[in-house]
Design an enzyme around this catalytic site. Structure first.
Site, mmCIF file in Angstrom:
data_model
loop_
_atom_site.group_PDB
_atom_site.id
_atom_site.type_symbol
_atom_site.label_atom_id
_atom_site.label_comp_id
_atom_site.label_asym_id
_atom_site.label_seq_id
_atom_site.Cartn_x
_atom_site.Cartn_y
_atom_site.Cartn_z
ATOM 1 N N THR A 120 0.853 -1.186 0.000
ATOM 2 C CA THR A 120 0.000 0.000 0.000
ATOM 3 C C THR A 120 0.889 1.236 0.000
ATOM 4 O OG1 THR A 120 -1.674 -1.203 1.248
ATOM 5 C CG2 THR A 120 -1.872 1.187 1.183
ATOM 6 N N GLU A 147 -5.448 -10.920 7.215
ATOM 7 C CA GLU A 147 -4.469 -11.727 7.930
ATOM 8 C C GLU A 147 -5.128 -13.023 8.391
ATOM 9 O OE1 GLU A 147 -2.293 -9.497 10.984
ATOM 10 O OE2 GLU A 147 -3.118 -7.706 10.027
ATOM 11 N N LYS A 198 -7.600 1.585 -2.784
ATOM 12 C CA LYS A 198 -7.135 0.879 -1.582
ATOM 13 C C LYS A 198 -7.371 1.714 -0.326
ATOM 14 C CE LYS A 198 -5.251 -2.137 1.088
ATOM 15 N NZ LYS A 198 -3.881 -2.615 1.041
ATOM 16 N N ASN A 202 -10.280 0.752 2.709
ATOM 17 C CA ASN A 202 -9.959 0.482 4.108
ATOM 18 C C ASN A 202 -10.504 1.563 5.038
ATOM 19 O OD1 ASN A 202 -8.797 -1.996 3.791
ATOM 20 N ND2 ASN A 202 -6.687 -1.259 3.774
ATOM 21 N N CYS A 254 -3.358 -2.646 8.383
ATOM 22 C CA CYS A 254 -3.845 -1.804 7.286
ATOM 23 C C CYS A 254 -4.773 -0.669 7.681
ATOM 24 C CB CYS A 254 -4.536 -2.686 6.242
ATOM 25 S SG CYS A 254 -3.439 -3.887 5.458
ATOM 26 N N ASP A 258 -3.874 3.226 6.829
ATOM 27 C CA ASP A 258 -4.500 3.685 5.591
ATOM 28 C C ASP A 258 -5.456 4.844 5.844
ATOM 29 O OD1 ASP A 258 -3.073 1.615 4.566
ATOM 30 O OD2 ASP A 258 -4.766 0.514 3.728
#
Length: 355
Positions: A120, A147, A198, A202, A254, A258
Site C-alpha cells: 500500500t 491476515e 485501496k 480500508n 492496514c 491507511d
C-alpha cells in the site's frame, strides 16, 4: 507471459502470492530474514494461515527462496514488491523507503522487467516512481487480503484492480484471475485511482467498524441489548448484516495506517469523516477500558491478543490499547493474559499464563 516471477518480501502478502503463483509458475521468493526462508524451504509457513499450510503439504509448488537480490531478479518476467510501508507519525505519510531502496537496486541490475507493487502506497507514488525510472514499467495493484486467510482471499478475490489501462495491465489482471477459483470482476484504471481505491476501501471499513462500536457504546451506557439493536438496524438490506460486530476498535496492519494516510492526503480539502473515525477509534478503546475499570474487579483475564481469528499478529491489535489504558486508570489492577503465541512470562507489564 509471466512464467518466471520473483516476489520481494515474505510477509503475509508476499508469501501468499508466492504460494498462489507457484502452483503453475516458477517463483522465487526473496527476503532478508533467513529464518523465514529456512521455514519455507522446510515446507513450513512463517505466517499463520491454514490454507497456506495445506498447500505446502498437498500441492506440488514450483517455489524456491533466495536471500540474494541480484540472483533473484535475473531472467524474471515479473517482479512483485510486497514490502512494509508503515505510517510515519512525524511526516504523516507512508514510509516507502524499503520500496525506494529495492527498486533502485533492481534498476541497477535489471532494466526491463515489469515491477508490480502490491504494497500500500501514497496516492500518486507510482506515477512519481515511473517518471523517475521511465524505462521500466512500474505498476500498482492493491491487495485486499485478510491476515490469517490471505491465500483464501487470493483464491476467491472479490475484484482485481490494476493501475494500468494498457495491455500490460490486462495481462497482470489475467495472471491473478487465472489463479482464482471464482470469476472476479477486473478493473483497469490509472495508478492514482488504483491507489485511491485501496485507501478509501480500508477507510470505509474503519468507518463501519466505528459506527457499530459507537452503537455498542451507547447500548452499554444505557443498559440496552446491543445485539437486539444491531439485528434491527442491519436487517435493512441497504445496511446489511456483514462487518458489523462491535469490538475493541479497529487495528492490524492496514486500517489504522491507511485511514491516517487518507486523512493526510486531504490536506486543506474539506473532510470531517476520516479525522472523526480516527478519533472515534481512540475514544472506543478508552471507553472500553473505563467500562472495565468501572466493574471494580481486581483481576482481569484476557483471552488471546491476536486481532482476529486465525491471525498471528497481535502487535497492532486494539486490545493492546485497552490494556495500556486500563493500566493508566488503575496501576494496582492485575491483568492476566492467555496467548499461546507469547513465549515470555510477561508482556505490556501483564503476566502471561499458560492455561
Amino acid at each position: 507471459m509471466f512464467d518466471k516471477i520473483t516476489i520481494i518480501g515474505a510477509g503475509y502478502v508476499g508469501f501468499s502470492l508466492a504460494v498462489l503463483f507457484s502452483q503453475e509458475k516458477e517463483v522465487t521468493l526473496f527476503d532478508i530474514d533467513a529464518s523465514k526462508l529456512r521455514m519455507i524451504d522446510a515446507n513450513k509457513s512463517p505466517i499463520r494461515d491454514q490454507r497456506i499450510e495445506e498447500f505446502l503439504v498437498q500441492k506440488e509448488l514450483h517455489l524456491k527462496t533466495s536471500d540474494d537480490l541480484a540472483e533473484a531478479i535475473v531472467g524474471r518476467d515479473l517482479i512483485v514488491l510486497a514490502l512494509p510501508t508503515n505510517f510515519n507519525e512525524s511526516s504523516q505519510f507512508f514510509d516507502t523507503s524499503q520500496i525506494d531502496l529495492v527498486i533502485s537496486k533492481i534498476i541497477q541490475k535489471n532494466t526491463s522487467t515489469p515491477i508490480l507493487i502490491k504494497s500500500t502506497v501514497p496516492q500518486g507514488y507510482t506515477k512519481r516512481l515511473q517518471a523517475h525510472y521511465p524505462n521500466v514499467p512500474i505498476i500498482f495493484s492493491p491487495e485486499f487480503l485478510r491476515e490469517g486467510s490471505a491465500l483464501e482471499d487470493n483464491l476467491h478475490p472479490h475484484r482485481i484492480i490494476v493501475g494500468n489501462t494498457e495491455s500490460l495491465g490486462l495481462n497482470i489482471a489475467e495472471l491473478f484471475a487465472s489463479c482464482a477459483l471464482n470469476e472476479p470482476e477486473i478493473f483497469l484504471m490509472d495508478s492514482d485511482e488504483a491507489e485511491a481505491v485501496k485507501l478509501f476501501s480500508n477507510a470505509y471499513l474503519a468507518t463501519r467498524i466505528c459506527f457499530f462500536n459507537e452503537l455498542d457504546t451507547f447500548a452499554l451506557a444505557h443498559n440496552l441489548d446491543s445485539q437486539s439493536i444491531l439485528d434491527g438496524v442491519t436487517s435493512d438490506p441497504r445496511i446489511g448484516s456483514h462487518y458489523c460486530n462491535p469490538s475493541f476498535g479497529y487495528g492490524g496492519y492496514c486500517l489504522p495506517k491507511d485511514t491516517k494516510q487518507l486523512e493526510s492526503h486531504f490536506g486543506d480539502l474539506p473532510q470531517e469523516i476520516f479525522s472523526s473515525v480516527i478519533k472515534s477509534n481512540t475514544s472506543r478503546i478508552k471507553y472500553i477500558a473505563s467500562y472495565i475499570a468501572s466493574l471494580d474487579k481486581k483481576v482481569i483475564g484476557v483471552y488471546l491478543l491476536a486481532m482476529k481469528k486465525n491471525s498471528d499478529n497481535f502487535k497492532d491489535s486494539s486490545i493492546i490499547g485497552v490494556l495500556q489504558a486500563l493500566k493508566e486508570l488503575d496501576q494496582n489492577i492485575t491483568i492476566l493474559i492467555y496467548e499461546p503465541l507469547v513465549h515470555v512470562s510477561s508482556i505490556f507489564d501483564c503476566e502471561v499464563v499458560t492455561s
